[in-house]
Motif scaffolding. Sequence first.
Motif, PDB file in Angstrom:
ATOM      1  N   THR A   8       0.860  -1.228  -0.147  1.00 31.33           N
ATOM      2  CA  THR A   8       0.161  -0.338   0.123  1.00 31.33           C
ATOM      3  C   THR A   8       0.815   1.114  -0.074  1.00 31.33           C
ATOM      4  O   THR A   8       1.691   1.333   0.226  1.00 31.33           O
ATOM      5  CB  THR A   8      -1.015  -0.155   1.117  1.00 31.33           C
ATOM      6  N   THR A   9       0.704   2.366  -0.143  1.00 29.89           N
ATOM      7  CA  THR A   9       1.204   3.535   0.131  1.00 29.89           C
ATOM      8  C   THR A   9      -0.305   4.501  -0.371  1.00 29.89           C
ATOM      9  O   THR A   9      -1.606   4.690  -0.213  1.00 29.89           O
ATOM     10  CB  THR A   9       1.689   4.315  -1.292  1.00 29.89           C
ATOM     11  N   PHE A  10       0.180   5.996   0.705  1.00 29.51           N
ATOM     12  CA  PHE A  10      -0.583   6.926   0.225  1.00 29.51           C
ATOM     13  C   PHE A  10      -0.195   7.866  -0.214  1.00 29.51           C
ATOM     14  O   PHE A  10       1.095   8.628  -0.645  1.00 29.51           O
ATOM     15  CB  PHE A  10      -0.313   7.382   1.896  1.00 29.51           C
ATOM     16  N   VAL A  11      -1.064   8.611  -0.884  1.00 30.37           N
ATOM     17  CA  VAL A  11      -1.059   9.483  -2.134  1.00 30.37           C
ATOM     18  C   VAL A  11      -1.845  10.869  -1.758  1.00 30.37           C
ATOM     19  O   VAL A  11      -2.979  10.869  -1.227  1.00 30.37           O
ATOM     20  CB  VAL A  11      -1.468   9.560  -3.636  1.00 30.37           C
ATOM     21  N   LYS A  12      -1.686  11.922  -1.504  1.00 23.24           N
ATOM     22  CA  LYS A  12      -2.542  13.017  -0.666  1.00 23.24           C
ATOM     23  C   LYS A  12      -2.480  13.645  -2.305  1.00 23.24           C
ATOM     24  O   LYS A  12      -1.454  13.995  -3.150  1.00 23.24           O
ATOM     25  CB  LYS A  12      -1.590  14.350  -0.324  1.00 23.24           C
ATOM     26  N   ALA A  13      -4.064  14.189  -2.016  1.00 21.46           N
ATOM     27  CA  ALA A  13      -4.519  14.535  -3.735  1.00 21.46           C
ATOM     28  C   ALA A  13      -5.597  15.841  -2.938  1.00 21.46           C
ATOM     29  O   ALA A  13      -7.142  14.536  -2.338  1.00 21.46           O
ATOM     30  CB  ALA A  13      -4.672  13.768  -4.480  1.00 21.46           C
ATOM     31  N   ASP A  14      -5.936  16.761  -3.975  1.00 25.98           N
ATOM     32  CA  ASP A  14      -7.343  17.328  -3.203  1.00 25.98           C
ATOM     33  C   ASP A  14      -7.916  17.052  -5.112  1.00 25.98           C
ATOM     34  O   ASP A  14      -7.270  17.056  -6.609  1.00 25.98           O
ATOM     35  CB  ASP A  14      -7.043  18.384  -3.657  1.00 25.98           C
ATOM     36  N   VAL A  15      -8.957  15.762  -5.069  1.00 27.27           N
ATOM     37  CA  VAL A  15      -9.737  15.368  -6.422  1.00 27.27           C
ATOM     38  C   VAL A  15      -9.969  16.510  -6.830  1.00 27.27           C
ATOM     39  O   VAL A  15     -10.434  16.503  -8.642  1.00 27.27           O
ATOM     40  CB  VAL A  15     -10.591  14.646  -6.329  1.00 27.27           C
ATOM     41  N   SER A  16     -10.558  17.826  -6.590  1.00 26.91           N
ATOM     42  CA  SER A  16     -11.392  18.786  -7.343  1.00 26.91           C
ATOM     43  C   SER A  16     -10.250  19.665  -9.109  1.00 26.91           C
ATOM     44  O   SER A  16     -10.069  19.981  -9.511  1.00 26.91           O
ATOM     45  CB  SER A  16     -11.866  20.323  -7.204  1.00 26.91           C
TER      46      SER A  16
ATOM     47  N   VAL B 186     -11.771   3.324  -7.391  1.00 26.67           N
ATOM     48  CA  VAL B 186     -12.762   3.722  -6.793  1.00 26.67           C
ATOM     49  C   VAL B 186     -12.679   5.067  -6.262  1.00 26.67           C
ATOM     50  O   VAL B 186     -12.299   6.410  -5.190  1.00 26.67           O
ATOM     51  CB  VAL B 186     -12.839   2.685  -4.942  1.00 26.67           C
ATOM     52  N   ALA B 187     -14.115   5.884  -6.636  1.00 22.33           N
ATOM     53  CA  ALA B 187     -13.722   7.660  -6.856  1.00 22.33           C
ATOM     54  C   ALA B 187     -14.936   7.967  -5.521  1.00 22.33           C
ATOM     55  O   ALA B 187     -15.952   8.295  -5.799  1.00 22.33           O
ATOM     56  CB  ALA B 187     -13.951   8.014  -8.040  1.00 22.33           C
ATOM     57  N   ASN B 188     -14.357   7.763  -4.762  1.00 23.51           N
ATOM     58  CA  ASN B 188     -15.347   7.531  -3.547  1.00 23.51           C
ATOM     59  C   ASN B 188     -15.342   9.262  -2.428  1.00 23.51           C
ATOM     60  O   ASN B 188     -15.775   9.282  -2.019  1.00 23.51           O
ATOM     61  CB  ASN B 188     -14.786   7.145  -2.023  1.00 23.51           C
ATOM     62  N   ALA B 189     -13.899   9.924  -3.361  1.00 25.82           N
ATOM     63  CA  ALA B 189     -14.083  11.251  -2.452  1.00 25.82           C
ATOM     64  C   ALA B 189     -15.066  12.107  -2.249  1.00 25.82           C
ATOM     65  O   ALA B 189     -16.074  11.743  -3.515  1.00 25.82           O
ATOM     66  CB  ALA B 189     -12.799  11.674  -2.267  1.00 25.82           C
ATOM     67  N   GLY B 190     -15.542  12.592  -1.485  1.00 26.39           N
ATOM     68  CA  GLY B 190     -16.698  13.355  -1.700  1.00 26.39           C
ATOM     69  C   GLY B 190     -17.493  14.248  -0.474  1.00 26.39           C
ATOM     70  O   GLY B 190     -16.358  13.733   0.483  1.00 26.39           O
ATOM     71  N   ILE B 191     -17.678  15.582  -0.363  1.00 25.10           N
ATOM     72  CA  ILE B 191     -18.293  16.159   0.786  1.00 25.10           C
ATOM     73  C   ILE B 191     -19.649  16.898   1.445  1.00 25.10           C
ATOM     74  O   ILE B 191     -20.557  16.249  -0.187  1.00 25.10           O
ATOM     75  CB  ILE B 191     -17.198  17.897   0.751  1.00 25.10           C
ATOM     76  N   SER B 192     -20.226  16.907   1.974  1.00 23.93           N
ATOM     77  CA  SER B 192     -21.656  17.232   2.497  1.00 23.93           C
ATOM     78  C   SER B 192     -21.275  18.986   2.670  1.00 23.93           C
ATOM     79  O   SER B 192     -20.080  19.574   3.129  1.00 23.93           O
ATOM     80  CB  SER B 192     -22.115  16.390   3.074  1.00 23.93           C
ATOM     81  N   LEU B 193     -22.045  19.793   2.923  1.00 24.01           N
ATOM     82  CA  LEU B 193     -23.047  21.004   3.661  1.00 24.01           C
ATOM     83  C   LEU B 193     -23.088  21.245   4.452  1.00 24.01           C
ATOM     84  O   LEU B 193     -24.789  20.947   4.739  1.00 24.01           O
ATOM     85  CB  LEU B 193     -22.823  21.710   2.592  1.00 24.01           C
ATOM     86  N   LYS B 194     -22.307  22.002   5.222  1.00 21.17           N
ATOM     87  CA  LYS B 194     -23.287  22.191   6.345  1.00 21.17           C
ATOM     88  C   LYS B 194     -24.432  23.369   6.783  1.00 21.17           C
ATOM     89  O   LYS B 194     -25.760  23.350   7.336  1.00 21.17           O
ATOM     90  CB  LYS B 194     -22.324  23.562   7.699  1.00 21.17           C
ATOM     91  N   ALA B 195     -24.517  24.319   5.422  1.00 21.59           N
ATOM     92  CA  ALA B 195     -25.468  24.454   5.658  1.00 21.59           C
ATOM     93  C   ALA B 195     -26.400  24.569   3.998  1.00 21.59           C
ATOM     94  O   ALA B 195     -25.855  24.947   2.947  1.00 21.59           O
ATOM     95  CB  ALA B 195     -25.060  26.366   5.130  1.00 21.59           C
TER      96      ALA B 195
ATOM     97  N   LEU C 180     -18.876  16.513  -8.556  1.00 19.20           N
ATOM     98  CA  LEU C 180     -18.518  15.660  -9.843  1.00 19.20           C
ATOM     99  C   LEU C 180     -17.774  16.004 -10.578  1.00 19.20           C
ATOM    100  O   LEU C 180     -16.855  15.137 -11.686  1.00 19.20           O
ATOM    101  CB  LEU C 180     -20.237  16.966 -10.159  1.00 19.20           C
ATOM    102  N   ASP C 181     -16.531  16.849 -10.175  1.00 18.52           N
ATOM    103  CA  ASP C 181     -15.497  16.994 -10.899  1.00 18.52           C
ATOM    104  C   ASP C 181     -14.785  16.308 -10.822  1.00 18.52           C
ATOM    105  O   ASP C 181     -14.167  15.659 -11.169  1.00 18.52           O
ATOM    106  CB  ASP C 181     -14.568  18.201 -10.683  1.00 18.52           C
ATOM    107  N   GLY C 182     -14.133  15.989  -8.934  1.00 17.20           N
ATOM    108  CA  GLY C 182     -13.844  15.351  -9.071  1.00 17.20           C
ATOM    109  C   GLY C 182     -13.376  13.280  -9.206  1.00 17.20           C
ATOM    110  O   GLY C 182     -12.910  12.653  -9.436  1.00 17.20           O
ATOM    111  N   THR C 183     -14.749  13.132  -9.230  1.00 14.67           N
ATOM    112  CA  THR C 183     -15.288  12.192  -9.792  1.00 14.67           C
ATOM    113  C   THR C 183     -14.599  11.828 -11.182  1.00 14.67           C
ATOM    114  O   THR C 183     -14.635  10.996 -11.402  1.00 14.67           O
ATOM    115  CB  THR C 183     -16.734  11.940  -9.553  1.00 14.67           C
ATOM    116  N   LEU C 184     -15.442  12.198 -11.965  1.00 16.73           N
ATOM    117  CA  LEU C 184     -15.367  12.604 -13.050  1.00 16.73           C
ATOM    118  C   LEU C 184     -13.017  12.856 -13.594  1.00 16.73           C
ATOM    119  O   LEU C 184     -12.804  11.537 -13.748  1.00 16.73           O
ATOM    120  CB  LEU C 184     -15.327  13.911 -14.555  1.00 16.73           C
ATOM    121  N   PHE C 185     -12.341  13.200 -13.236  1.00 16.74           N
ATOM    122  CA  PHE C 185     -11.599  13.939 -13.232  1.00 16.74           C
ATOM    123  C   PHE C 185     -10.634  11.781 -12.754  1.00 16.74           C
ATOM    124  O   PHE C 185     -10.166  11.634 -13.572  1.00 16.74           O
ATOM    125  CB  PHE C 185     -10.668  14.760 -12.434  1.00 16.74           C
ATOM    126  N   SER C 186     -11.256  11.248 -11.428  1.00 19.08           N
ATOM    127  CA  SER C 186     -10.581  10.178 -11.005  1.00 19.08           C
ATOM    128  C   SER C 186     -11.052   9.102 -11.625  1.00 19.08           C
ATOM    129  O   SER C 186     -10.311   8.198 -12.065  1.00 19.08           O
ATOM    130  CB  SER C 186     -11.369   9.595  -9.906  1.00 19.08           C
TER     131      SER C 186
END
Length: 257
Positions: free
Chosen positions: A63-71, A93-102, A120-126
């Motif tokens: 295994t390895t860890f890669v820091k990435a901002d999917v956006s 596996v394009a799993n990264a996602g966020i929700s909003l407080k508001a 959406l962008d991050g999922t498509l890029f992945s």
Amino acid sequence: MNTNILQNKVVVVTGGSSGIGRAIAINAARHGAKAVVVSDISPDPREGGVPTTDEIKALGVATTFVKADVSKKEEVDALVEAASEFGGVDVMVANAGISLKADGPDVSADDFRKLLAVNLDGTLFSAQAAARQMKANGKKGSIVLMASMGGLSGAGITVAYSTSKGGVVLMAKSLADALGPDGIRVNAVAPGTIDTHLLRTAPGIAEAAEGFRLRTPLRRLGQPSEIGDAVAFLGSDLSSYVTGTALLVDGGLLAVI
């Protein structure tokens, strides 16, 4: 449960430090993956504990860890390239996602764009980066996108989130058509109410969770590992004729509401 359904496969998981993504990555190792590339903004789990890669190493899997901002497309490209160390990605596996407080009908323009950039962008890029590498390596791989029950049924408290996840469902169907001739399958997993740190702390959702549990035919919340098992199935050859679908993993909730 440990199996060998992902034997000899290199699995890449975005948003893999915490919650569902962490479970997907660890379960990939438990299901026999050759290697697991874990990516997130930070290697440390939001809920505390050891990094996902430590758990995977303890299972005897590379295994390895890669820091990435999917956006950011260039960071996603670099992430997928890191899989070359192990022979190239087989399961993305394009799993990264966020929700909003508001979230809701009055969601701000800035929050809406921030959410879409990741979900959406991050999922498509992945998916794009994985497909390019799979084609270059002549691999008939599997791409799994993370949708949501909220992408199949709307709610007033998740206007932006549901919009993004509905887009993920249609993205999976469209990419399945585009990539099918290359032998690359694309599916989405749509979790229901899963017992994660995010569920317990998200405003509105946390308060609604108990009501969801009581209405769910199985009368319980789902576990992150159960999403990991669904992803492993879609990544494995057991699902070799499954593409363009959104696999609902919600304990039956949408069947009755």
